[in-house]
Design a protein around this motif. Structure first.
Motif, short mmCIF file in Angstrom:
data_model
loop_
_atom_site.label_atom_id
_atom_site.label_comp_id
_atom_site.label_asym_id
_atom_site.label_seq_id
_atom_site.Cartn_x
_atom_site.Cartn_y
_atom_site.Cartn_z
N THR A 255 0.86 -1.19 0.00
CA THR A 255 0.00 0.00 0.00
C THR A 255 0.89 1.23 0.00
O THR A 255 1.98 1.23 0.59
N SER A 274 -2.89 4.06 -2.83
CA SER A 274 -2.77 3.03 -3.86
C SER A 274 -2.58 1.67 -3.20
O SER A 274 -1.97 1.58 -2.11
N LYS A 276 -1.43 -2.41 -4.33
CA LYS A 276 -0.89 -3.27 -5.40
C LYS A 276 -0.56 -4.64 -4.84
O LYS A 276 0.06 -4.75 -3.78
N PHE A 290 7.52 -0.92 -5.25
CA PHE A 290 6.11 -0.65 -5.59
C PHE A 290 5.93 -0.26 -7.04
O PHE A 290 5.24 -0.93 -7.79
N ASP A 291 6.55 0.83 -7.48
CA ASP A 291 6.25 1.40 -8.79
C ASP A 291 6.62 0.48 -9.94
O ASP A 291 5.82 0.29 -10.87
N GLN A 296 -0.48 -6.62 -9.76
CA GLN A 296 -1.81 -6.12 -10.14
C GLN A 296 -2.15 -4.89 -9.31
O GLN A 296 -2.22 -4.96 -8.08
N MET A 297 -2.33 -3.75 -10.00
CA MET A 297 -2.70 -2.52 -9.32
C MET A 297 -4.21 -2.55 -9.05
O MET A 297 -5.02 -2.52 -9.98
N ARG A 300 -5.44 2.82 -7.72
CA ARG A 300 -4.37 3.70 -8.19
C ARG A 300 -4.69 5.15 -7.82
O ARG A 300 -5.61 5.76 -8.34
N ARG A 301 -3.96 5.67 -6.88
CA ARG A 301 -3.98 7.09 -6.52
C ARG A 301 -5.39 7.65 -6.37
O ARG A 301 -5.79 8.57 -7.07
#
Length: 584
Positions: A255, A274, A276, A290-291, A296-297, A300-301
């Protein structure tokens, strides 16, 4: 410091705006690209241009410069940043051919860009080995038409004005085009990708600051549970989920909260959340945790309300600190019997003009140069010793038969290089920042002595030079993780803890200290060069609530000193605990 509504902009979207400083910074980026192109040209002309390695190293440097330009120029347009990356990559990679053309035909070729494609094609015809060996030779004045009539079929003719360049054709022309396409593609991937990714980072349009990111990790498979809790506005259920420490190549749920560091006076700064489910991650730095990791996202934001942020504060120390700036948040307190008012920690900012005199940009540059000097000692010493051995005992025994008078020079190179390499290697492993810390400590002593009434004497042998590293910076890859540096002193006679720093001063009575514990975090977790740090975390009663300061001995770094770091942290913790009055 945060917005309390979520009806506007529920998901982060880049504004596409550009700061005024981005234009001059872009010109500087292109200038550095031209400089790196010259480095590649120099390498190819002198035989140490290694295919793929040389251009990719240059592209990495260029990508770092692009990241700084996009950040400092406040460019929030991914398209513009990526276009700058493409232009910079083309100048970097194709510029070396243009410089080579200028070196052969003179400055008259500098502005004839239309000739460059043909000149590059000539190089593709001429290259004969995988290390980009240059067989472009035979420059002469003459009649182009006559030159074409007299050369054999295996020779290519290149005409520039009244000058003729003759090269012998290579059988690797098709392979050469493949290599140049792959190299150029990789360079553009680095440069354009760096600009695109940096510009897509969240930006607070209110405070005009790039947002910071903080991460929390959970067991694999819990990402959907967290996402469902967010969608149902029941994030308080996250308190039941334990956080985990991730290792290399691990599966986990991650997270992220992205928030504005905040400026006093601003009250509507959004926070984005976020989630993921990571399939394989755990490298060094947030980008590799993370990025950039595959997974699997799930969210997202998405923008958080204050209630949601308060529910997440237990998992993100950075959120808790941010929320406290905009008002108190619910906390658990222990009821204690007291015969009078409880003592409180006195935390004060250092008054101008004495504040922010130690951790300046100038000192950061000098400290990083001193750290690089340690590496130069090792690599320079090793190079000197190896070159001395190579020249003294060459592969061809007869090559240096007449150079016996140079043997003392070779011995001197070996005698100098070996101890330099040993000292540089030892310091690089055990104390890579020893020179930088020595410089910063002396600077801190000078600045503190100039203050009218410092509460800690920097010359006191019991005073320890420490840094304050907040939890939000633990394990992050940053040029500087500390928010303050200074001298800390445990005074048993007065039963108090004092700290005189660059930004703040602390005077904490022993009775105000709630706890003092040694905790642990890892820098570069999941990599071979990971280093464990052991901050001494001090918690005390303050007028605003519970106050916390994680402190570490400044300069206590190095991959081979974990046990020593732990021992020093435990010693400091024991000293602080000795002034805490016993419970009655």
């Amino acid at each position: 410091m945060i917005a309390t509504e979520t009806t506007v902009e529920p998901r982060y979207s880049s504004s596409g705006k550009i700061g005024w400083a981005f234009l001059p910074l872009s010109i500087g980026v292109l200038g550095i690209s031209a400089g790196l192109a010259f480095v590649l040209y120099f390498a190819s002309r002198h035989g140490f241009y290694f295919i793929f390695i040389a251009p990719l190293l240059a592209a990495l440097v260029q990508a770092g410069i692009l990241l700084l330009a996009v950040s400092w120029g406040h460019c929030r347009s991914p398209l513009v940043a990526a276009l700058l990356g493409v232009v910079a990559g083309l100048v970097l990679y194709l510029g070396r051919y243009h410089i080579d053309m200028i070196s052969r035909f003179g400055l008259t070729a500098a502005w004839k860009f239309q000739v460059l494609p043909r000149y590059i094609a000539l190089h593709m015809v001429a290259m004969t080995t995988s290390d980009d060996a240059d067989t472009v030779q035979g420059l002469r004045q003459g009649n182009p038409q006559a030159a074409r009539q007299v050369v054999p079929d295996d020779v290519e003719v290149f005409v520039f004005d009244n000058q003729v360049l003759l090269v012998r054709k290579s059988h690797r022309e098709a392979a050469n085009w493949c290599f140049i396409a792959l190299e150029l593609g990789c360079v553009l991937l680095f440069t354009a990708g760096a600009g695109w990714i940096r510009a897509k980072k969240p930006y607070c349009e209110t405070c005009r600051h790039w947002m910071m990111q903080d991460l929390a990790f959970f067991h694999a498979g819990q990402g959907k549970t967290i996402a469902e809790a967010f969608e149902s506005r029941a994030l308080s259920r996250l308190a039941e989920l334990p956080c985990v420490t991730i290792g290399p190549n691990a599966r986990y749920a991650a997270t992220a909260v992205e928030y504005c560091p905040g400026v006093q006076g601003q009250t509507v700064c959004p926070i984005y959340f976020s989630v993921k489910e990571v399939w394989k991650g755990g490298g060094a730095g947030q980008f590799n945790q993370f990025d950039a990791v595959p997974g699997q996202m799930l969210i997202r934001r998405r923008r958080l309300s204050r209630e949601q942020a308060e529910a997440l504060a237990a998992k993100f120390q950075s959120l808790r600190e941010l929320l406290e700036k905009s008002g108190p948040i619910p906390t658990l307190t222990l009821a204690v019997q007291s015969s009078g008012p409880a003592p409180l920690a006195d935390i004060r900012p250092v008054e101008s003009p004495f504040n922010h005199k130690i951790m300046t940009v100038r000192s950061m540059i000098i400290r990083n140069l001193l750290i690089l000097f340690i590496g130069l000692l090792f690599f320079g010493g090793a190079a000197s010793a190896l070159l001395g051995l190579y020249w003294w005992f060459p592969d061809n025994p007869g090559a240096n038969a007449d150079n016996s008078e140079k043997i003392p020079l070779y011995i001197f190179m070996i005698a100098l290089g070996v101890p330099l390499a040993v000292v540089g290697g030892f310091l690089g492993l055990r104390k890579p920042s020893c020179l930088a810390t020595w410089y910063l400590r002396n600077q801190a002593r000078r600045e503190l002595r100039s203050r009218p009434n410092p509460i800690v004497d920097p010359e006191d042998p019991e005073a320890i030079f420490v840094e304050v590293v907040p939890r939000k910076n633990w394990g992050r890859m940053m040029l500087e993780t500390a928010t303050d540096v200074g001298f800390i002193l445990v005074d048993p006679a007065r039963q108090e803890l004092r700290f005189e720093g660059d930004c703040e001063t602390y005077r904490i009575p022993g009775g105000a200290i709630l706890s003092c514990e040694v905790e642990e975090f890892t820098q570069g977790q999941g990599t071979a060069g990971s280093v464990s740090f052991y901050p001494t975390v001090i918690r005390a009663n303050h007028a605003s609530g519970t106050w916390e300061a994680p402190v570490l001995k400044r300069g206590d770094v190095g991959s081979s000193g974990n046990d020593q770091r732990l021992e020093r942290a435990q010693d400091l913790c024991a000293k602080i605990r000795s002034i805490i009055p016993p419970l009655t």
